[in-house]
Design a protein around this motif. Structure first.
Motif, mmCIF file in Angstrom:
data_model
loop_
_atom_site.group_PDB
_atom_site.id
_atom_site.type_symbol
_atom_site.label_atom_id
_atom_site.label_comp_id
_atom_site.label_asym_id
_atom_site.label_seq_id
_atom_site.Cartn_x
_atom_site.Cartn_y
_atom_site.Cartn_z
ATOM 1 N N THR A 52 -5.632 -6.357 3.544
ATOM 2 C CA THR A 52 -6.955 -6.823 3.088
ATOM 3 C C THR A 52 -6.841 -7.899 2.003
ATOM 4 N N GLY A 53 -5.959 -7.642 1.034
ATOM 5 C CA GLY A 53 -5.845 -8.563 -0.107
ATOM 6 C C GLY A 53 -5.365 -9.940 0.333
ATOM 7 N N LYS A 66 0.825 -1.230 0.000
ATOM 8 C CA LYS A 66 0.000 0.000 0.000
ATOM 9 C C LYS A 66 0.847 1.264 0.000
ATOM 10 N N HIS A 92 -10.027 -0.946 -4.852
ATOM 11 C CA HIS A 92 -9.369 0.281 -5.299
ATOM 12 C C HIS A 92 -10.281 1.204 -6.096
ATOM 13 N N LYS A 113 -10.692 -7.830 -7.519
ATOM 14 C CA LYS A 113 -11.104 -7.100 -6.310
ATOM 15 C C LYS A 113 -11.273 -5.619 -6.620
ATOM 16 N N ASP A 115 -16.480 -6.920 -5.853
ATOM 17 C CA ASP A 115 -15.528 -7.857 -6.466
ATOM 18 C C ASP A 115 -16.289 -8.675 -7.501
ATOM 19 N N ASN A 171 -5.959 -7.258 -7.577
ATOM 20 C CA ASN A 171 -6.682 -6.002 -7.379
ATOM 21 C C ASN A 171 -6.641 -5.257 -8.721
ATOM 22 N N LYS A 192 -15.439 -13.007 1.315
ATOM 23 C CA LYS A 192 -15.932 -11.615 1.260
ATOM 24 C C LYS A 192 -16.550 -11.227 2.610
ATOM 25 N N VAL A 240 -16.516 0.297 3.773
ATOM 26 C CA VAL A 240 -16.295 0.737 5.150
ATOM 27 C C VAL A 240 -15.387 1.964 5.118
#
Ligand SMILES: Nc1ncnc2c1ncn2[C@@H]1O[C@H](COP(=O)(O)OP(=O)(O)OP(=O)(O)O)[C@@H](O)[C@H]1O
Ligand SMILES: Cc1ncc(CO)c(N)n1
Length: 270
Positions: free
Chosen positions: A211-212, A111, A179, A176, A187, A139, A237, A203
């Motif tokens: 997360t990934g 990130k 982003h 995903k 997704d 992603n 998920k 969220v």
């Protein structure tokens, strides 16, 4: 007592929120026996990656041999693989041991922007690992990079990317949408015939470190237990949404997600 086994082949995150550590926590929470092959150490915290120390091919091969020759596994999740040589080795060993249920999370950039995969390794990823994958979980930037195109911004572009990625050989593709800059967290799952949309509310939090990794590890754990792909992705998920919804304020930067949240919520319901 017997238990489903899940193996992660990934980098270590000293900060505990991503990589091997996220995977093992997720495996445990989903009632599977977690095992690991560490491809690289990262000196990492919530502020970023401060050092990358790839392991030798010898060390990686020895770990794979040790686990697969004795214990075997019901599923594998690959994460940070760092170099073309590591990708080739991992692909060769997974074939040699005829490992089933291979979840490939094509980790490229952390990130904070640190490279977790060398640029020249993308060809090995595409040619050697994607064809043997059960499911890949890029992603948006990763999907764009593999396909050599601009990053997609709409669901329609994501759908086209899913179809095109499927042509590279994996049995299933999950793209995903974390982003996407606005709207819900969507997704896509493509099985070669139909595209399913998995949608949850977005969220509002900056604490999304790992997360990934967590999402892909949850898919692997469910596949290890024998769940079909669609159910596995749906559970993953729900798992990641719960983990993000009660993510943790630890450290001065982007905090980790809460791996215990999904099981805690289910226990409360009972
Ligand atoms: N703010 C959010 N709210 C809800 N779900 C989210 C949010 N951000 C990401 N997700 C979900 O988390 C999962 C991981 O997606 P994401 O796109 O963040 O992965 P990633 O970029 O590979 O993560 P990482 O940075 O750990 O590599 C997906 O299911 C995505 O929809
Ligand atoms: C070791 C490791 N793997 C994957 C990611 C991607 O989130 C990370 N930050 N660190």
């Amino acid at each position: 007592m017997s238990i489903a086994k899940a193996l992660t082949i990934a980098g270590s995150d000293s900060g505990g929120g991503a990589g091997i550590q996220a995977d093992i926590k997720t495996f445990q929470e989903l009632n599977t026996f977690g095992m690991s092959v560490i491809t690289a150490l990262t000196a990492q915290n919530t502020l970023g990656v401060h050092g990358v120390f790839p392991q030798t091919l010898e060390a990686i091969e020895a770990q794979m041999e040790a686990v697969l020759s004795d214990m075997g596994t019901d599923a594998v999740k690959t994460g940070m693989l760092f170099s073309a040589d590591i990708i080739s080795l991992v692909a060769r060993k997974l074939k040699e041991y005829e490992v089933k249920n291979i979840v490939v999370d094509p980790v490229m950039i952390a990130k904070g922007g640190a490279a977790l995969l060398q640029e020249e390794a993308i060809r090995a990823l595409t040619e050697e690992l994607l064809p043997i994958a059960t499911v890949i979980t890029p992603n948006l930037p990763e999907a764009a990079k593999i396909l050599g195109r601009e990053e997609m911004k709409t669901i329609e572009e994501m759908k086209q990317a899913a179809v095109d990625l499927h042509k590279l050989g994996p049995a299933y593709v999950v793209i995903k949408g974390g982003h996407l800059t606005e709207g819900p967290a969507i997704d896509l799952l493509y099985d070669g015939e139909s595209i399913y949309e998995l949608e949850t509310r977005r969220v509002e939090t900056k604490h999304t470190h790992g997360t990934g990794c967590t999402f892909a590890a949850a898919i692997a754990a469910e596949l290890a237990k024998g769940s079909p792909i669609k159910e596995s992705v749906e559970t993953a998920k729900a798992f990641i949404t719960a983990a993000i919804s009660s993510s943790l304020v630890i450290g001065k930067g982007i905090g980790p997600t809460n791996h215990a949240a999904y099981r805690a919520a289910r226990l409360q319901k009972q």
